[in-house]
Design a protein around this motif. Structure first.
Motif, PDB file in Angstrom:
ATOM      1  N   UNK A   1      44.573  33.203  46.588  1.00 14.39           N
ATOM      2  CA  UNK A   1      43.234  33.775  46.780  1.00 14.39           C
ATOM      3  C   UNK A   1      42.429  32.864  47.710  1.00 14.39           C
ATOM      4  N   UNK A   2      41.699  33.480  48.650  1.00 14.65           N
ATOM      5  CA  UNK A   2      40.889  32.596  49.493  1.00 14.65           C
ATOM      6  C   UNK A   2      39.498  32.406  48.879  1.00 14.65           C
ATOM      7  N   UNK A   3      38.792  31.441  49.420  1.00 18.93           N
ATOM      8  CA  UNK A   3      37.509  31.027  48.839  1.00 18.93           C
ATOM      9  C   UNK A   3      36.497  32.180  48.866  1.00 18.93           C
ATOM     10  N   UNK A   4      36.465  32.914  49.972  1.00 18.92           N
ATOM     11  CA  UNK A   4      35.518  34.036  50.097  1.00 18.92           C
ATOM     12  C   UNK A   4      35.730  35.084  49.008  1.00 18.92           C
ATOM     13  N   UNK A   5      36.986  35.393  48.771  1.00 20.03           N
ATOM     14  CA  UNK A   5      37.339  36.379  47.742  1.00 20.03           C
ATOM     15  C   UNK A   5      36.897  35.889  46.359  1.00 20.03           C
ATOM     16  N   UNK A   6      37.148  34.612  46.086  1.00 22.93           N
ATOM     17  CA  UNK A   6      36.760  34.033  44.791  1.00 22.93           C
ATOM     18  C   UNK A   6      35.244  34.120  44.613  1.00 22.93           C
ATOM     19  N   UNK A   7      34.511  33.772  45.664  1.00 22.39           N
ATOM     20  CA  UNK A   7      33.043  33.839  45.586  1.00 22.39           C
ATOM     21  C   UNK A   7      32.584  35.266  45.315  1.00 22.39           C
ATOM     22  N   UNK A   8      33.243  36.197  45.961  1.00 27.02           N
ATOM     23  CA  UNK A   8      32.849  37.594  45.820  1.00 27.02           C
ATOM     24  C   UNK A   8      33.058  38.096  44.380  1.00 27.02           C
ATOM     25  N   UNK A   9      34.227  37.788  43.804  1.00 27.69           N
ATOM     26  CA  UNK A   9      34.467  38.320  42.450  1.00 27.69           C
ATOM     27  C   UNK A   9      33.548  37.658  41.425  1.00 27.69           C
ATOM     28  N   UNK A  10      33.238  36.385  41.630  1.00 28.56           N
ATOM     29  CA  UNK A  10      32.355  35.695  40.672  1.00 28.56           C
ATOM     30  C   UNK A  10      30.907  36.154  40.858  1.00 28.56           C
ATOM     31  N   UNK A  11      30.518  36.382  42.098  1.00 31.43           N
ATOM     32  CA  UNK A  11      29.157  36.871  42.367  1.00 31.43           C
ATOM     33  C   UNK A  11      28.918  38.218  41.682  1.00 31.43           C
ATOM     34  N   UNK A  12      29.946  39.053  41.682  1.00 29.69           N
ATOM     35  CA  UNK A  12      29.807  40.370  41.054  1.00 29.69           C
ATOM     36  C   UNK A  12      29.906  40.328  39.535  1.00 29.69           C
ATOM     37  N   UNK A  13      30.501  39.282  39.019  1.00 29.76           N
ATOM     38  CA  UNK A  13      30.768  39.237  37.575  1.00 29.76           C
ATOM     39  C   UNK A  13      29.665  38.516  36.802  1.00 29.76           C
ATOM     40  N   UNK A  14      29.111  37.454  37.371  1.00 30.01           N
ATOM     41  CA  UNK A  14      28.220  36.576  36.595  1.00 30.01           C
ATOM     42  C   UNK A  14      26.757  36.748  36.996  1.00 30.01           C
ATOM     43  N   UNK A  15      25.834  36.453  36.066  1.00 27.59           N
ATOM     44  CA  UNK A  15      24.414  36.424  36.441  1.00 27.59           C
ATOM     45  C   UNK A  15      24.182  35.373  37.536  1.00 27.59           C
ATOM     46  N   UNK A  16      23.110  35.581  38.311  1.00 24.76           N
ATOM     47  CA  UNK A  16      22.850  34.738  39.481  1.00 24.76           C
ATOM     48  C   UNK A  16      22.876  33.238  39.135  1.00 24.76           C
ATOM     49  N   UNK A  17      22.208  32.874  38.060  1.00 21.39           N
ATOM     50  CA  UNK A  17      22.129  31.444  37.689  1.00 21.39           C
ATOM     51  C   UNK A  17      23.515  30.850  37.434  1.00 21.39           C
TER      52      UNK A  17
END
Ligand SMILES: [Fe+2]
Ligand SMILES: [Fe+2]
Length: 189
Positions: free
Chosen positions: A1-17
């Motif tokens: 998995x690349x870093x961008x993909x990881x950021x994307x899935x976590x951004x969609x899953x977790x609250x902003x904080x």
């Protein structure tokens, strides 16, 4: 998995904080990887993903523990402990991550354990000292890491503080966390 993909899935899953905390853990972990000769990619990815399951349903977490035959002792604990091992399973099964270094670091960031790999120790410590953390002893731990460059001592002091905190509120201590304390007490010299 690349870093961008990881950021994307976590951004969609977790609250902003919590997403922002994850990014700071990843940044801190990369810094520690540079200091201690760790693998920067593994540290960055594990940092971004480590809290992926933080807010999942506890009943689903228990199902995963049973289905995957994880340590049955986990069934006596709450999300605070379980979100690590459960996230590692989900990353493996839902996102095809096969890199054990990354999976171990995600899995054990909540409990610690004895004989952690460098990557595991980096995520365990980065989670505790990322720049927005404000625990009472966090500056002492930052000094141990950034000035004394003593990662094993940092693991010991973090584990000791965590256990003290749990005992104060009459919480049960997960046995692997005690094993972590005892092991890093022995090797920290
Ligand atoms: Fe966590
Ligand atoms: Fe975290």
């Amino acid at each position: 998995m690349d870093i961008e993909k990881a950021l994307e899935i976590v951004r969609h899953k977790l609250p902003k904080k919590r997403f922002e905390h994850s990014v700071r853990v990843a940044e801190t972990a990369v810094k520690l990887a540079e200091m201690f000769n760790g693998d920067k990619y593994n540290c960055e990815l594990a940092g971004i993903l480590h809290d992926y399951c933080k807010y999942d349903e506890l009943s689903e977490m228990y199902q995963i523990v049973i289905r995957e035959k994880l340590d049955p002792a986990l069934l006596g604990f709450n999300k605070e402990l379980l979100h690590g091992p459960v996230a590692a399973i989900k990353m493996r099964d839902d996102y095809g991550i096969k890199n054990d270094e990354i999976l171990l670091a995600i899995s054990n960031h909540t409990s610690g354990r004895d004989h952690m790999t460098l990557n595991e120790k980096i995520i365990y410590v980065a989670d505790y000292i990322e720049p927005e953390r404000d625990q009472k002893n966090v500056d002492d731990i930052r000094k141990i890491v950034y000035e004394d460059k003593h990662l094993d001592l940092a693991v010991y002091e973090i584990t000791k503080a965590t256990i003290k905190h749990l005992l104060k509120s009459d919480k049960t201590i997960y046995p692997r966390t005690i094993e972590c304390l005892n092991y890093y007490n022995m090797v920290k010299e």
